[in-house]
Design a protein around this motif. Structure first.
Motif, short mmCIF file in Angstrom:
data_model
loop_
_atom_site.label_atom_id
_atom_site.label_comp_id
_atom_site.label_asym_id
_atom_site.label_seq_id
_atom_site.Cartn_x
_atom_site.Cartn_y
_atom_site.Cartn_z
N GLY A 265 -11.04 -3.20 9.41
CA GLY A 265 -9.81 -3.96 9.30
C GLY A 265 -9.40 -4.66 10.57
O GLY A 265 -10.07 -4.61 11.59
N ASP A 266 -8.24 -5.34 10.46
CA ASP A 266 -7.61 -6.00 11.60
C ASP A 266 -6.14 -5.62 11.58
O ASP A 266 -5.75 -4.66 10.91
N ASP A 267 -5.31 -6.36 12.29
CA ASP A 267 -3.89 -5.99 12.34
C ASP A 267 -3.13 -6.35 11.08
O ASP A 267 -1.99 -5.92 10.88
N LYS A 268 -3.76 -7.13 10.18
CA LYS A 268 -3.09 -7.52 8.93
C LYS A 268 -3.62 -6.78 7.71
O LYS A 268 -2.85 -6.39 6.84
N TYR A 269 -4.94 -6.60 7.65
CA TYR A 269 -5.56 -6.09 6.43
C TYR A 269 -6.52 -4.95 6.72
O TYR A 269 -7.06 -4.81 7.83
N TYR A 271 -10.09 -3.75 4.88
CA TYR A 271 -11.07 -4.32 3.97
C TYR A 271 -12.05 -3.24 3.51
O TYR A 271 -12.46 -2.38 4.30
N GLY A 272 -12.45 -3.32 2.23
CA GLY A 272 -13.42 -2.37 1.73
C GLY A 272 -14.16 -2.90 0.53
O GLY A 272 -13.68 -3.80 -0.17
N ALA A 273 -15.36 -2.35 0.30
CA ALA A 273 -16.18 -2.71 -0.86
C ALA A 273 -16.08 -1.61 -1.89
O ALA A 273 -16.33 -0.43 -1.59
N GLU A 274 -15.70 -1.96 -3.11
CA GLU A 274 -15.64 -0.98 -4.19
C GLU A 274 -17.05 -0.71 -4.72
O GLU A 274 -18.00 -1.43 -4.41
N GLY A 275 -17.18 0.32 -5.53
CA GLY A 275 -18.49 0.72 -6.02
C GLY A 275 -19.17 -0.33 -6.86
O GLY A 275 -20.40 -0.36 -6.97
N ASP A 276 -18.40 -1.23 -7.48
CA ASP A 276 -18.98 -2.29 -8.30
C ASP A 276 -19.20 -3.59 -7.53
O ASP A 276 -19.51 -4.63 -8.12
N GLY A 277 -19.04 -3.54 -6.19
CA GLY A 277 -19.29 -4.71 -5.36
C GLY A 277 -18.10 -5.61 -5.14
O GLY A 277 -18.21 -6.60 -4.40
N LYS A 278 -16.95 -5.32 -5.76
CA LYS A 278 -15.75 -6.11 -5.43
C LYS A 278 -15.34 -5.83 -3.99
O LYS A 278 -15.35 -4.68 -3.54
N LEU A 279 -14.96 -6.88 -3.27
CA LEU A 279 -14.40 -6.73 -1.94
C LEU A 279 -12.89 -6.83 -2.05
O LEU A 279 -12.37 -7.74 -2.72
N VAL A 280 -12.19 -5.91 -1.40
CA VAL A 280 -10.73 -5.84 -1.51
C VAL A 280 -10.12 -5.86 -0.12
O VAL A 280 -10.63 -5.23 0.81
N ALA A 281 -9.03 -6.60 0.03
CA ALA A 281 -8.22 -6.58 1.25
C ALA A 281 -6.87 -5.98 0.90
O ALA A 281 -6.16 -6.48 0.02
N TRP A 282 -6.53 -4.85 1.53
CA TRP A 282 -5.23 -4.23 1.37
C TRP A 282 -4.36 -4.58 2.58
O TRP A 282 -4.83 -4.61 3.72
N LYS A 283 -3.08 -4.85 2.36
CA LYS A 283 -2.17 -5.12 3.47
C LYS A 283 -2.00 -3.84 4.28
O LYS A 283 -1.69 -2.78 3.74
N ARG A 284 -2.22 -3.95 5.59
CA ARG A 284 -2.17 -2.76 6.42
C ARG A 284 -0.78 -2.11 6.42
O ARG A 284 -0.64 -0.90 6.51
N VAL A 285 0.26 -2.91 6.26
CA VAL A 285 1.61 -2.38 6.36
C VAL A 285 2.00 -1.47 5.19
O VAL A 285 2.71 -0.48 5.38
N ASP A 286 1.52 -1.78 3.97
CA ASP A 286 1.97 -1.00 2.82
C ASP A 286 0.88 -0.70 1.79
O ASP A 286 1.14 -0.04 0.79
N GLY A 287 -0.33 -1.22 1.99
CA GLY A 287 -1.41 -0.93 1.06
C GLY A 287 -1.48 -1.79 -0.17
O GLY A 287 -2.38 -1.60 -1.00
N GLU A 288 -0.58 -2.75 -0.30
CA GLU A 288 -0.66 -3.64 -1.46
C GLU A 288 -1.86 -4.57 -1.32
O GLU A 288 -2.22 -4.97 -0.20
N ARG A 289 -2.47 -4.93 -2.44
CA ARG A 289 -3.64 -5.78 -2.39
C ARG A 289 -3.26 -7.21 -1.97
O ARG A 289 -2.34 -7.80 -2.52
N ALA A 290 -4.02 -7.75 -1.01
CA ALA A 290 -3.82 -9.14 -0.57
C ALA A 290 -4.76 -10.07 -1.32
O ALA A 290 -4.36 -11.17 -1.71
N TRP A 291 -6.00 -9.64 -1.51
CA TRP A 291 -6.95 -10.42 -2.31
C TRP A 291 -8.10 -9.54 -2.77
O TRP A 291 -8.35 -8.47 -2.21
N VAL A 292 -8.80 -10.02 -3.80
CA VAL A 292 -9.99 -9.36 -4.33
C VAL A 292 -11.05 -10.44 -4.55
O VAL A 292 -10.75 -11.49 -5.11
#
Length: 367
Positions: A265-269, A271-292
């Motif tokens: 991650g960085d100071d904003k997000y 990042y992780g890869a799910e088991g099905d290959g989707k890449l997800v960015a969670w907001k670092r401040v609260d964990g809400e999804r920023a993009w998939v």
């Protein structure tokens, strides 16, 4: 004794596992970033959870047949190379002076400048690279024990033992230093330990065991982690991603997530890869999804790495994909030797370093 569970074995038992579905077709390379191969090296087969350790412009790497080496990432020049005389199960840990690996014969081996200084028999298998810090070597074993050794002499300083579980992942866990606290992943929790005596300072749950059988209840934390200051974010295997304030030992947030490799991650997000290959960015401040992003769906991905304005992730065909940190759009991709990228990419001295299953070590630099 705990049963060791390999990730591949676990997924092969799932009817919807990523190996059952066709990987997403790749469009023509976007070529929006200029990245070129600067150097490449050859080691032996890598079939263990390798952690490529960075110290300044140096990386330490290892192969399954016992080879351990250090290389200058600016040029690819070999600094030292040695063989520990046994197959390797976990590594590499290094502080730039000492390097440490765990053998499949349950030995902790410590090297200095490529020369063995000591080895110790350990009571359980290890799959997490030892942590070398503060003149000590810390070891997280598969029986949920954490042990500290003096880096120079090999003298055991203390052991912290937790109750064992019936299943243990044959995969690297979480072990790092944050300030004056040793942070360890134990049974779904991040645990803060006093590195001087092994006493527990705090515990914070990322995920809790659930389900009716041992596999469903497995909640091991997996490496890599994302650290920003005192905040450490980690993944619980096939359960959740969450962040903890390691200075206070408090849980900031946790969100359901179905993946089996670590995060970055960085100071904003985060990042992780799910088991099905989707890449997800969670907001670092609260964990809400920023993009998939589903661009790499059903490709077996490594944990990601933040590199400048991009996110680097390897797949099981030897490709390294660089995506936008802002929305996951493709920037470029580079190829290696066609075998799977087996370790999360690292950045050292401005060079992006990846290692493949067949033992290729590749250094890429912006053109």
């Amino acid at each position: 004794m705990a049963l060791l569970l390999g990730v591949a074995g676990f997924l092969s038992g799932c009817s919807s596992g990523p190996e059952k579905l066709k990987p997403a077709e790749l469009p023509p390379n976007a070529g929006l970033l200029g990245v070129g191969l600067a150097w490449q090296l050859k080691l032996g087969l890598v079939d263990f959870p390798l952690d490529v350790k960075v110290n300044g412009n140096t990386v330490a790497v290892a192969s399954s047949d016992g080879l351990v080496g250090a290389f200058d990432t600016r040029t690819g020049a070999e600094l030292w190379r040695t063989n520990v005389g046994a197959q390797i199960a976990a590594g590499v840990g290094s502080d730039g002076r000492f390097a440490a690996v765990v053998t499949r014969g349950n030995e902790l081996v410590v090297l200095e400048a490529g020369r063995e200084t000591w080895r110790q028999k350990i009571p359980a298998q290890g799959f997490t690279a030892p942590l070398v810090a503060g003149g000590r070597v810390f070891l997280l074993a598969a029986d949920r024990s954490v042990t500290a050794f003096d880096a120079q002499s090999g003298r055991k300083l203390w052991t912290q033992q937790r109750p064992g579980e019936s299943l243990v992942l044959r995969q690297a866990g979480v072990l790092l230093a944050v300030g004056d606290t040793l942070v360890v992943g134990l049974v779904g929790r991040l645990v803060g330990i006093n590195p001087s005596n092994g006493s527990i300072r705090w515990e914070s749950p990322i995920a809790s065991p659930r389900g009716t059988n041992d596999i469903e209840r497995l909640v091991d934390l997996v490496g890599r982690v994302s650290r920003d200051g005192d905040v450490v974010c980690a993944r619980a295997f096939q359960a959740a991603v969450g962040c903890v304030d390691a200075a206070r030992g408090t849980l900031l947030w946790t969100k359901p997530a179905i993946g089996y490799v670590g995060v970055h991650g960085d100071d904003k997000y985060v990042y992780g890869a799910e088991g099905d290959g989707k890449l997800v960015a969670w907001k670092r401040v609260d964990g809400e999804r920023a993009w998939v992003s589903e661009r790499l769906r059903y490709r077996k991905l490594t944990a990601p790495l933040v590199v400048g304005r991009s996110l680097a992730v390897g797949d099981d065909t030897g490709l390294v994909h660089l995506l936008s940190r802002e929305d996951g759009s493709a920037l470029t991709r580079v190829s290696t030797d066609g075998s799977a990228i087996v370790a999360a990419p690292v950045l050292a001295g401005g060079t992006l370093v990846v290692v493949t299953r067949s033992g290729g070590v590749f250094g890429f630099k912006p053109e």
